[in-house]
Design an enzyme around this catalytic site. Structure first.
Site, short mmCIF file in Angstrom:
data_model
loop_
_atom_site.label_atom_id
_atom_site.label_comp_id
_atom_site.label_asym_id
_atom_site.label_seq_id
_atom_site.Cartn_x
_atom_site.Cartn_y
_atom_site.Cartn_z
N GLU A 70 0.79 -1.22 0.00
CA GLU A 70 0.00 0.00 0.00
C GLU A 70 0.83 1.28 0.00
O GLU A 70 0.42 2.28 -0.58
CB GLU A 70 -0.93 0.01 1.24
CG GLU A 70 -1.96 -1.09 1.26
CD GLU A 70 -2.99 -0.91 0.16
OE1 GLU A 70 -3.26 0.24 -0.25
OE2 GLU A 70 -3.51 -1.94 -0.32
N SER A 331 -29.52 -25.74 52.29
CA SER A 331 -28.62 -26.10 53.39
C SER A 331 -27.16 -25.76 53.12
O SER A 331 -26.28 -26.17 53.87
CB SER A 331 -28.73 -27.61 53.66
OG SER A 331 -30.03 -27.96 54.08
#
Length: 781
Positions: A70, A331
């Site tokens: 690029e 419990s």
């Protein structure tokens, strides 16, 4: 000249302030695992997949491929490449070669941040923005922005999004062939569509690979391998592991593009699969959901987080987070109550507690199976999860003391409701979440030291211009000095030793002789109405919490902790922690052994021939001596007993009688179990019958209830039951109503009478001079 330059510089600064650089793009929120892999990803607010690529993920190969393709002079220009502009202008004017715009990577970033129609004027603006970006950001940051914004067709933007959605790997895990593939697509995202135009993309990829080879950009062997690599790729769905935690963290950190969780990818995936498949088998039982939490005990980092069996199951409310849902804990809080009682010297493992029907100021708990054993050891009371002994211990410890410890452990619902909580708290009469309970059990695994669970890495953010660089701090082992201690290491060891026992009723079916039974300590729980089933276990390395039930709150006859929660807990341990060292807790130096009476668990007295070894905390545990047998002076025929004041010179013998608590004696007699009472005192004795010094247990009225209100039908012949609990030395009691004598009765006799309306005082006196009163209210309708 200098003044002119200064003026120009001031003008640029003013323009920079007036027209600041474009804001950073809005990224797709992603949640990472502890190893950096993506667990879950979301679309950004503009419905695009734009996942932020971190600087560390931009490999040298990716940098070289992008820059050489690029903008070869990216590292040398200041946003604009004058040579490229001149060359592009010549080509465009003289139509010599391909028409180009001479855009640098920085200019492309400017265009991607502020998309505009391609005109000559906008191109000049791009150049100005590119120069401005170069002044504000480093080359690495500009390249990072570019790689986060480049299009890949459809709603996919950024190299990380493309890498994950097409190759299912982050950018830094891609091969050279895959890296070059992603480098060539942004120029033609509508033509080069992965999964649709793979042949065309393959040809273009290879063309660029050969060009890179001519430039000696990569080693020849790497290029050769890349040319031979096939391109068989298609679009995949975004990662969706841990959906509940991901949604939670994204909501907690709305401004963070990347959130580093503590989850480990493999345990999370396995926990989700196990939970989903397990719940499928429970559907026919009317059970539709489950939640799981896996915690590393050393760091308190949560390594697996399963909020429901299936997040997509709308019919079963799959999007509800079961880890944070407030439910009745059943419990599951009992181990912590007993740990507190150990630290206060109230109990030791072999101490026996009454397990008989008991009225605690109007509260009459029942055991899960509706039966009672008379007396049980603390370790049996805990392993069998008996309710009545637990309520008795909570009454001794104190509800405020217990709830204060839960508040320290982060129980938010308990903290809010603490003033209203009573003895039912220990049976699930409060609210708790799986997250809170699992954190509490992790403290039990760590010698009683509590530390909050860690779900995400902490963030350190440093602002630079419009961008934020975020550094995740790895979860470190907790610092003991900053964490509250809920109970002592000695208490934690004793409770762990009890919970690791295998001879217990909540061991799942099929595991009794299984080699797959993991070495863990665990506790189950079932809420009232069988709406919630819990099983939470731990070893030295991990604590795993499991909840099973329905988010609707609907109960099921099969919904118990032992039957439906523990099997999943054991499967999780066998799958996630199968290679954990089989180390186990060792007794701390603060614990010691002593001999105790086998009948009571107390320090042996004069008449305790059967003794056994028990743990205790020197200087803390109760040193009360056992008096389970009482010596009495009785006549030769055993029909009367004497006190020391009336014992004859001859014709008597010494005899031992059982001396249980009155409520235990009353229970044994009511059940037809072997029991004995002292014979009646010598009627010829002229002294007060309590001259033996008041030995024996206190008298207690067991029916009716103190301070209770009774409603009777005036047209019915309803009667009220009178009963009491008295020591073994008591033969006869005397009942009074409103201070008027009602009748005499045997100590074990049940007396019925019709009470008057209004306030009623009931009194009971025994044949040793003891007396007890209660008050109640009677209403006739």
């Amino acid at each position: 000249m200098g003044g002119l330059l200064l003026s120009a510089l001031l003008l640029l600064l003013l323009l920079d302030q007036a027209f600041p650089p474009p804001s950073a793009p809005r990224y797709s929120p992603i949640v990472l695992a502890a190893d950096g892999s993506v667990l879950h990803a979301y679309l950004n607010p503009t419905q695009k997949w734009r996942m932020k690529t971190e600087l560390s993920e931009i490999t040298p190969a990716l940098q070289q491929a992008i820059i050489n393709k690029e903008d070869r002079y990216f590292r040398y220009h200041f946003g604009v490449n004058p040579v490229a502009i001149v060359q592009a202008a010549g080509r465009n004017i003289f139509r010599n070669g391909r028409t180009t715009g001479a855009s640098t990577i920085t200019m492309q970033v400017a265009r991607l941040l502020e998309p505009k129609e391609r005109t000559f004027g906008n191109k000049l603006l791009e150049m100005l923005r590119a120069t401005q970006l170069e002044a504000h950001y480093s080359k690495a940051e500009i390249l990072q922005l570019y790689l986060n914004l480049v299009p890949y067709g459809g709603n996919i933007e950024g190299v990380k999004s493309a890498a994950l959605l097409y190759f299912q790997q982050p950018p830094d895990y891609l091969s050279l062939a895959q890296t070059v593939t992603l480098a060539i697509i942004p120029n033609q995202p509508r033509v080069l569509v992965l999964g649709k135009n793979n042949d065309r993309i393959l040809a273009e990829r290879n063309r660029w690979l050969r060009q890179f080879q001519r430039q000696h950009l990569f080693p020849d062997q790497d290029i050769a391998d890349a040319l031979n690599e096939p391109l068989d790729v298609q679009r995949h769905a975004a990662p969706t592991l841990a959906p509940h935690l991901a949604r939670r963290l994204v909501s907690q950190f709305p401004s963070q593009a990347i959130i580093h969780s503590t989850l480990r990818r493999s345990p999370q995936a396995k926990a989700e699969d196990l939970t989903r498949n397990y719940v499928r088998r429970l559907h026919e039982l009317g059970i539709s959901q489950a939640a799981v939490l896996v915690v590393n005990n050393r760091t308190r980092a949560v390594e697996a987080y399963v909020g429901s069996a299936d997040f997509q199951d709308a019919a079963s409310s799959g999007q509800v987070d079961g880890v944070r849902a407030i439910r009745s804990p059943g419990s599951t809080l009992k181990p912590f109550l007993y740990a507190l009682a150990v630290d206060r010297g109230i109990v030791t493992p072999k101490l026996k507690l009454p397990d008989v029907p008991t009225n605690f100021s109007g509260f009459r708990p029942e055991n899960f199976d509706k039966s009672c054993d008379g007396e049980v050891t603390v370790e049996r009371a805990l392993t069998y999860s008996l309710n009545i002994p637990a309520v008795r211990v909570l009454a001794d410890v104190g509800v405020p003391v217990f709830t204060d410890k839960l508040r320290l452990a982060g129980f938010k619902s308990v903290a809010k409701a603490a003033p209203r909580l009573g003895l039912s708290t220990i049976l699930g009469g409060c609210g708790a979440t799986l997250e809170e309970l699992t954190g509490l059990y992790a403290a039990l695994a760590d010698g009683g030291e509590y530390s909050p669970l860690v779900l995400h890495e902490e963030f350190r953010a440093e602002r630079k211009g419009q961008l934020i660089k975020v550094e995740a701090l790895k979860a470190q082992p907790k610092t003991p000095s900053s964490n509250p201690s809920l109970f002592s290491p000695a208490a934690a060891f004793l409770i762990t030793d009890i919970l690791a026992q295998r001879t217990r009723p909540d061991l799942p079916m099929g595991y009794q002789n299984s080699r797959h039974l993991p070495k863990i300590a665990w506790k189950t729980g079932t809420s009232y109405g069988r709406r919630d089933a819990w099983s939470i276990g731990y070893n030295q390395d991990y604590t795993i919490g499991v909840w099973v039930g329905n988010f609707s709150g609907q109960g099921s006859p099969a919904l118990t902790g032992a039957d439906v929660a523990s099997p999943l807990l054991f499967d999780l341990f066998n799958t996630l922690a199968y290679n954990s060292p089989n180390n186990w807790a060792v007794p701390p130096a603060t614990l010691d052994f002593r001999l105790v009476c086998a009948e009571t668990g107390l320090v042996p007295g004069e008449h305790c021939p059967n003794q056994l070894i028990d743990y205790y905390l020197p200087g803390t545990s109760t040193a009360r001596r056992c008096e389970h047998q009482k010596e009495a002076l009785v006549s030769a025929d055993g029909t009367i007993c004497y006190c020391r004041a009336c014992v004859p010179a001859v014709g008597f013998k010494r005899q031992l009688f059982l001396n249980p608590l009155p409520e235990v004696l009353a229970f044994r007699e009511s059940q037809g179990l072997p029991s004995s009472r002292l014979p009646p005192h010598n009627p010829a004795c002229r002294l007060v019958r309590n001259t033996d010094g008041g030995a024996g247990a206190a008298l207690a009225i067991t029916s009716p209830l103190d301070h209770a209100e009774y409603v009777l039908d005036r047209h019915d012949k309803q009667q009220m039951l009178l009963s009491c609990a008295a020591g073994s030395e008591v033969r006869q009691v005397y009942w009074y109503v409103n201070d008027r004598f009602l009748r005499a009765a045997l100590a074990t006799e049940r007396v019925f009478f019709r009470p008057p309306s209004g306030a009623v005082k009931i009194s009971c006196a025994d044949d040793h001079g003891r007396n007890v009163d209660i008050q109640l209210q009677v209403q006739e309708l």
